[in-house]
Design a protein around this motif. Structure first.
Motif, short mmCIF file in Angstrom:
data_model
loop_
_atom_site.label_atom_id
_atom_site.label_comp_id
_atom_site.label_asym_id
_atom_site.label_seq_id
_atom_site.Cartn_x
_atom_site.Cartn_y
_atom_site.Cartn_z
N CYS A 594 14.31 -22.02 -104.92
CA CYS A 594 14.68 -23.36 -105.42
C CYS A 594 13.65 -23.84 -106.46
CB CYS A 594 14.75 -24.36 -104.27
SG CYS A 594 16.15 -24.08 -103.19
N SER A 595 12.37 -23.65 -106.18
CA SER A 595 11.35 -24.06 -107.14
C SER A 595 11.50 -23.30 -108.45
CB SER A 595 9.95 -23.82 -106.59
OG SER A 595 9.77 -24.55 -105.41
N ALA A 596 11.78 -22.00 -108.33
CA ALA A 596 11.95 -21.19 -109.54
C ALA A 596 13.13 -21.71 -110.35
CB ALA A 596 12.17 -19.73 -109.16
N LEU A 597 14.21 -22.04 -109.65
CA LEU A 597 15.39 -22.57 -110.34
C LEU A 597 15.04 -23.85 -111.08
CD1 LEU A 597 18.39 -22.39 -110.85
CD2 LEU A 597 18.82 -23.45 -108.63
N VAL A 598 14.28 -24.73 -110.42
CA VAL A 598 13.89 -25.98 -111.06
C VAL A 598 13.00 -25.69 -112.27
CG1 VAL A 598 12.50 -28.07 -110.76
CG2 VAL A 598 14.16 -27.41 -109.03
N GLY A 599 12.11 -24.71 -112.15
CA GLY A 599 11.27 -24.36 -113.30
C GLY A 599 12.11 -23.95 -114.49
N ILE A 600 13.17 -23.17 -114.22
CA ILE A 600 14.03 -22.69 -115.31
C ILE A 600 14.84 -23.87 -115.89
CG2 ILE A 600 16.02 -21.24 -115.81
CD1 ILE A 600 14.77 -19.29 -113.67
N LEU A 601 15.37 -24.71 -115.00
CA LEU A 601 16.15 -25.85 -115.49
C LEU A 601 15.27 -26.82 -116.27
CD1 LEU A 601 18.47 -26.70 -112.45
CD2 LEU A 601 18.97 -25.35 -114.47
N LEU A 602 14.06 -27.05 -115.77
CA LEU A 602 13.16 -27.98 -116.47
C LEU A 602 12.81 -27.47 -117.85
CD1 LEU A 602 10.44 -29.32 -114.00
CD2 LEU A 602 11.91 -30.67 -115.48
N SER A 603 12.62 -26.14 -117.99
CA SER A 603 12.32 -25.66 -119.33
C SER A 603 13.52 -25.84 -120.24
CB SER A 603 11.83 -24.20 -119.36
OG SER A 603 11.81 -23.63 -118.12
N GLY A 604 14.73 -25.71 -119.68
CA GLY A 604 15.91 -25.99 -120.49
C GLY A 604 15.99 -27.46 -120.88
N PHE A 605 15.60 -28.31 -119.95
CA PHE A 605 15.67 -29.76 -120.17
C PHE A 605 14.68 -30.18 -121.27
CE2 PHE A 605 14.68 -34.15 -118.41
CZ PHE A 605 15.90 -34.70 -118.75
N SER A 606 13.45 -29.66 -121.19
CA SER A 606 12.43 -30.04 -122.17
C SER A 606 12.46 -29.16 -123.41
CB SER A 606 11.03 -29.92 -121.55
OG SER A 606 10.89 -30.82 -120.49
N GLY A 607 13.16 -28.03 -123.35
CA GLY A 607 13.16 -27.11 -124.48
C GLY A 607 12.07 -26.06 -124.37
N GLN A 608 11.00 -26.38 -123.65
CA GLN A 608 9.94 -25.39 -123.45
C GLN A 608 9.26 -25.64 -122.11
OE1 GLN A 608 9.37 -27.70 -126.15
NE2 GLN A 608 7.91 -28.98 -125.09
N ALA A 609 8.51 -24.66 -121.69
CA ALA A 609 7.76 -24.84 -120.45
C ALA A 609 6.35 -25.26 -120.81
CB ALA A 609 7.72 -23.52 -119.68
N SER A 610 5.75 -26.09 -119.97
CA SER A 610 4.36 -26.47 -120.24
C SER A 610 3.56 -26.35 -118.95
CB SER A 610 4.30 -27.90 -120.77
OG SER A 610 5.07 -28.76 -119.97
N LEU A 611 2.27 -26.20 -119.12
CA LEU A 611 1.39 -26.15 -117.95
C LEU A 611 1.51 -27.47 -117.21
CD1 LEU A 611 -1.71 -24.65 -119.73
CD2 LEU A 611 -0.37 -23.51 -118.00
#
Lengths: 686, 374
Positions: A594-611
């Motif tokens: 579930c956390s991994a899924l949220v990490g992937i969705l959040l990067s889609g939401f923001s456009g990029q992943a951040s620390l």
């Protein structure tokens, strides 16, 4: 928070005294070894100055951990620790005068502030009988708000006399004052422990019903536990004020997780009944001396959270490894199984007819009798689920009244559901962990690590996303399963295992991206979170499917039933042939997924992943689960309730974000709403 | 079983003692420590890379031995860490302070033992410490004045702040609000807590937009988040020439968006990470501050006099002064370019204000990989 009580632990031993204090003894041994290690490596002998400074370094954490220990001994949980310390700090820094009288008076004020907050917690936990985690979470927000009202930014001064008294010398060049403070605190704890109240603390934590039956007034014992804890936090706040000589409204907040780590390192059992404050002092100093160790070893910055995580694990393991520990148990089990297989004596190898219980056929009268009403059957579930939804509806009505054009605006609900999707997904994993009586603290950096890893691989390519996303999800599940393995095989408390995992993942993320996450989400990922599909945002459709799947998983599958069974009693579950270990591993794998899924969705939401992108999701993920009526000690709760909690908290923060209220006021409102939602509806349905 | 761990630790300790002695023989370098706070955000990592690059540069690698430690978000640990560094024989400590006040006592102690203490980006209020940072109220004032002019002195604005309870956030926000208060036509219709993070700015803006649609908003003042705001305007279908004026951070993505539509020679654009002629002002708390602090610390150890407060010039870039660095070389930056190719900087949240005439040792490679300029 016991996850797995193995029958082997219940064996009587020949050394009851040593066994009883084993946790403490090992804690002290670990500390002494670390201390000697620092001493050996550091050039030159330890001077008085160094001893003095080290004693001051850990004192605040030690005092705070002592308070937390008292609450944990009764089986509770106090999230308000850090907030109270900040509040005491800013009160002292903004109002203390330089006259001796004022300094003495403000020490009393410090204790009083702590005790007052403690009493507030105590009333709701002991007499309104609410869950400690919900109460103290609300208190944490309220106190944080009040702190910012008292002092909006760092400043103020503490009188020099006050500073010298607590952090100076008791006897110059012989005895540092912090040691005197700690000895005094330890004596206070000894007095408490040997009193009737002290016996009560342990009794309530071991078995509340038995304690009640034995004539202990359990309500009052719990109440006083929170008040005493508050007194210790007050003392910690006074000490940190002396140590820093000024005020900072954010000073105490990051201490919360370290306080828990100190308590666990000190050999106190989460869930209550075993341990003590002396161990927590040792635990606190062990954590602080780690800072020196990392420095002396010159552990690279990216690896320091990894090293800390590993050392925490090793220290707790050192305290628990023996022939009765789970790993030894499983090894024995495996050996016995192999031996049985060799002798052909396995139960499964015995030819036997399937035993089917003979049930009497339902009689005609049974069928014609009035069926139990749907409400009656689900009363218990409704009672725990409904509060969150009623709260949600009230927030919606208030939003409509304040802004207008929300209830009739599909865009409002669309945004609300998009924002809710992250917490709704996390709630399944965290909820499952909590249902088994555990907790998953590795959520923040599981999100961050998987987000950074997948967007680093994807780099905007939809084609790569096709395999990178499943890979990321699988990675999350595997890392989660490792959490589970540590908890089951090594018998580590879930808090310790997942906290350490969080640190390790933080290091992994930093090492992977060398400090700067470079990738970005693919356009399909971004469309999924910000585009439109048949009206709403695509993720809203996904959320509907996810919720249905989650409900099926927890309510209608064997795995789901096992989660509840383990949460109610691991021992009973084991005797009922539920694979407790397998279930726990599955639960943490689910949470990692579930956390991994949220990490992937959040990067889609923001456009990029951040620390640090997952940092804001740990406490909310726990809050929504408990606001939704889940019992933090496990066994009771429903995903629909958690979903209600998600909607309530998201709608509330959306409402507050639309205003120009100062942050302090928002924190207070947030805390009060969470608290009153849970209380008001409790009474109505009681 | 129980003894295995302690034994291991003791063995480890003796092994390390040997290593420690080797290090002592390494020669007469200045022993300097870097105490970072929280490493888990983009700015911190970039600033740390630049400090490391400075220590590895030609002029400094033989003179400085730098050791980097992370304290995390907890001030208690930073106190302990600084003290441990003093015990280890530090000659100078470069600090990203978690709190401007909480470290005062330990810093005073360090000063008393003749350790030079340098704080970068944020401040330490203890008078014996050296501070290297921008003027925070100026950052709030300049950006707010630009925004007020850009929207013609009247209209509804949305404010996204930083981390509440910090001096930096309080000073910037207060200065900006003081400017807005001078314009009776300007209304702050909502205020979000942005935590200096693009990710948080997005969730906050999403919440705000549910109750205040874009049509109600005339301008944005954000400590971090203009890049995200422009991206969200595009998602809402707002054309490039109708983007709201935004006063905000010095991220590379934001500055790329400020370039005029169709700007020549921009490579590696994608989605909303492209020139769109956004009317904007971009200020920055520059990530080279730590590297400069290290340099100044060496000067102090050399016996030179350094002022207690080094005020960094506030990097300000507007839609008219934004200029693309085609290669990202030091010479280009010296000639005034201030935004980097998306093809080189794939993370739009990366902070672009890395140029200072005082730190020729560290450039783009320093910020990205911790490698000094050749």
């Amino acid at each position: 928070m016991s996850t797995l009580v193995l029958p082997a632990r219940r064996r009587t031993t020949r050394l009851p005294d040593f066994r009883r204090h084993r946790g403490l003894i090992v804690a002290i041994a670990v500390f002494v070894v670390l201390f000697l290690a620092v001493d050996v490596i550091t050039p030159g002998a330890f001077s008085y100055f160094e001893i003095h400074f080290m004693s001051a370094g850990g004192a605040t954490l030690a005092l705070a951990a002592m308070g937390q220990t008292i609450v944990i001994l009764t089986g509770g949980f106090d999230l308000s620790t850090g907030a109270v310390i900040s509040l005491v700090n800013v009160v002292l820094a903004s109002a203390m005068g330089t006259s001796p009288l004022s300094q003495v008076a403000f020490f009393v004020v410090a204790l009083a502030v702590g005790a007052l907050v403690g009493a507030f917690n105590g009333i709701f936990v002991a007499f309104v009988r609410m869950q400690s985690i919900v109460v103290t979470l609300s208190t944490m927000f309220i106190v944080q708000g009040v702190t910012l009202l008292v002092m909006e930014k760092p400043g103020g001064t503490i009188a020099p006399g006050f500073v010298a008294f607590f952090s100076g010398d008791a006897i110059p060049n012989l005895l540092p004052a912090p040691i005197v403070v700690l000895v005094a605190a330890a004596l206070v704890w000894r007095l408490i422990r040997n009193s009737r109240l002290g016996v009560g603390l342990y009794a309530v934590g071991s078995d509340e019903e038995a304690a009640h039956a034995a004539g202990i007034r359990t309500g009052w014992v719990k109440f006083w536990a929170y008040v005493l804890a508050g007194l210790f936090y007050g003392a910690a706040g006074a000490f940190i004020s002396a140590q820093t000589g000024s005020g900072d409204p954010l000073l105490g907040r990051p201490m919360l997780l370290e306080v828990f780590a100190a308590v666990v390192l000190g050999g106190t059992l989460l869930g209550g009944g075993r341990g003590g404050c002396i161990g927590s002092i040792v635990g606190a100093y062990t954590l602080m001396i780690l800072v020196n160790i990392l420095l002396v070893l010159n552990v690279s910055a990216y690896y320091s959270s990894v090293a800390e995580g590993v050392i925490l694990l090793l220290a707790v393991l050192a305290a628990s490894l023996n022939r009765h520990s789970p790993i030894a148990f499983y090894l024995r089990l495996a050996r016995d199984k192999l031996a049985a297989r060799a002798h052909g004596a396995l139960a499964s190898a015995r030819p036997s007819a399937a035993t089917a219980p003979v049930l009497s056929a339902p009689t005609a009268t049974g069928q014609s009798s009035t069926p139990i009403s749907w409400f009656a059957r689900h009363r218990e579930a409704l009672r725990t689920i409904l509060p969150a939804y009623v709260g949600f509806v009230i927030v919606l009505v208030v939003s409509q009244a304040v802004f207008g054009g929300t209830l009739d605006n599909p865009g409002y609900f669309d945004s609300l559901l998009v924002l809710s999707s992250f917490l709704a997904i996390l709630a399944l994993g965290q909820g499952a962990a909590i249902l088994t009586g555990g907790l998953d603290l590795s959520v923040p950096w599981m999100i961050g690590f998987i987000g950074i890893l997948t967007s680093g691989l994807i780099h905007g390519s939809d084609i790569i996303a096709l395999w990178a996303i499943p890979l990321g999800l699988a990675f999350g599940a595997v890392l989660g399963a490792i959490n589970g393995l540590g908890i089951v095989l090594l018998g580590l408390p879930p808090i310790v295992m997942t906290l350490a995992m969080n640190g390790i993942l933080q290091g992994a993320a930093l090492i992977y991206c060398n400090g700067t996450p470079a990738g970005f989400a693919s356009s399909a990922q971004r469309w999924f979170m910000t585009g439109h599909f048949l009206g709403p945002t695509p993720v809203v459709w996904f959320l509907v499917l996810f919720v249905l799947a989650a409900l099926l998983l927890l309510d209608r599958t064997v795995f789901g039933r096992r989660i509840y069974a383990v949460g109610n009693s691991p021992l009973v579950a084991r005797l009922s042939a539920v694979g407790v270990g397998g279930t726990l591993i599955g639960v943490y794998a689910l949470s990692g997924f579930c956390s991994a899924l949220v990490g992937i969705l959040l990067s889609g939401f923001s456009g990029q992943a951040s620390l640090g992108m997952g940092d804001d999701y740990l406490l909310p993920s726990i809050a929504v689960v408990v606001v939704g009526g889940t019992l933090i000690t496990g066994g009771r709760g429903h995903y629909l309730g958690m979903l209600g909690g998600v909607l309530l908290l998201t709608a509330l923060s959306t409402l507050l974000a639309g205003t120009t209220l100062p942050d302090a006021t928002r924190d207070i409102i947030f805390g009060l709403v969470v608290l009153s939602a849970v209380i008001a509806l409790r009474e109505r349905s009681a | 079983m129980r003894w295995r761990f302690p034994l291991l630790a003791v063995a480890l300790a003796f092994g390390l003692a040997a290593v420690a002695h080797q290090a002592e023989a390494a020669g007469k370098k200045y022993k300097i420590f870097l105490s970072m706070s929280y490493i888990g955000n983009d700015w911190q990592a970039e600033a740390a890379n630049m400090v490391k690059a400075m220590a590895a540069s030609k002029d400094y690698r033989d003179r400085v031995s730098l050791e980097v430690q992370v304290a995390g978000p907890n001030a208690q640990r930073q106190i302990q860490q600084i003290n441990a560094m003093v015990q280890e024989g530090a000659q100078a400590i470069v600090i990203f302070p978690i709190s401007p006040t909480a470290l005062n006592q330990v810093v005073r102690n360090a000063c008393a033992r003749h350790v030079a203490i340098f704080a970068y980006d944020a401040e330490i209020t203890e008078p014996c410490a050296y501070n290297v940072h921008i003027d925070q109220p100026e950052a709030g004032r300049v950006t707010a004045e630009w925004l007020a002019k850009a929207i013609g002195g009247k209209g509804n604005i949305v404010v996204i702040t930083g981390v509440p309870g910090t001096s930096v956030d309080t000073q910037r926000t207060a200065a900006a609000k003081a400017v807005f208060a001078k314009y009776p036509g300007i209304h702050i219709i909502s205020e979000g807590v942005g935590m200096w993070s693009q990710a948080v700015a997005r969730t906050e803006l999403t919440k705000i937009l549910t109750t205040h649609p874009w049509s109600d908003i005339d301008g944005l003042w954000m400590q971090v988040g203009c890049y995200t705001a422009a991206s969200m305007e595009k998602e809402a279908g707002i054309p490039d020439n109708k983007l709201k004026p935004c006063a905000g951070e010095g991220s590379n993505g934001h500055r790329i968006q400020m370039l005029p539509v169709g700007a020549a020679g921009v490579q590696g654009t994608h989605d909303t990470y492209r020139p769109m002629g956004e009317p904007s002002i971009s200020y920055a708390s520059p990530p080279y501050s730590g590297a400069l602090a290290l340099k100044l610390a060496v000067e102090v150890l050399d016996g030179k006099t350094v002022p207690k407060f080094t005020k960094l010039p506030l990097p300000v870039v507007t839609s008219t002064t934004v200029k693309l660095c085609t290669q990202g070389t030091w010479q280009e930056m010296e000639q005034g370019c201030n935004v980097f190719q998306p093809a080189i900087i794939s993370n739009p949240g990366w902070f672009a204000s890395i140029y200072s005439p005082n730190t020729p040792e560290v450039g783009l490679q320093a910020a990205l990989n911790g490698k000094p300029e050749q």
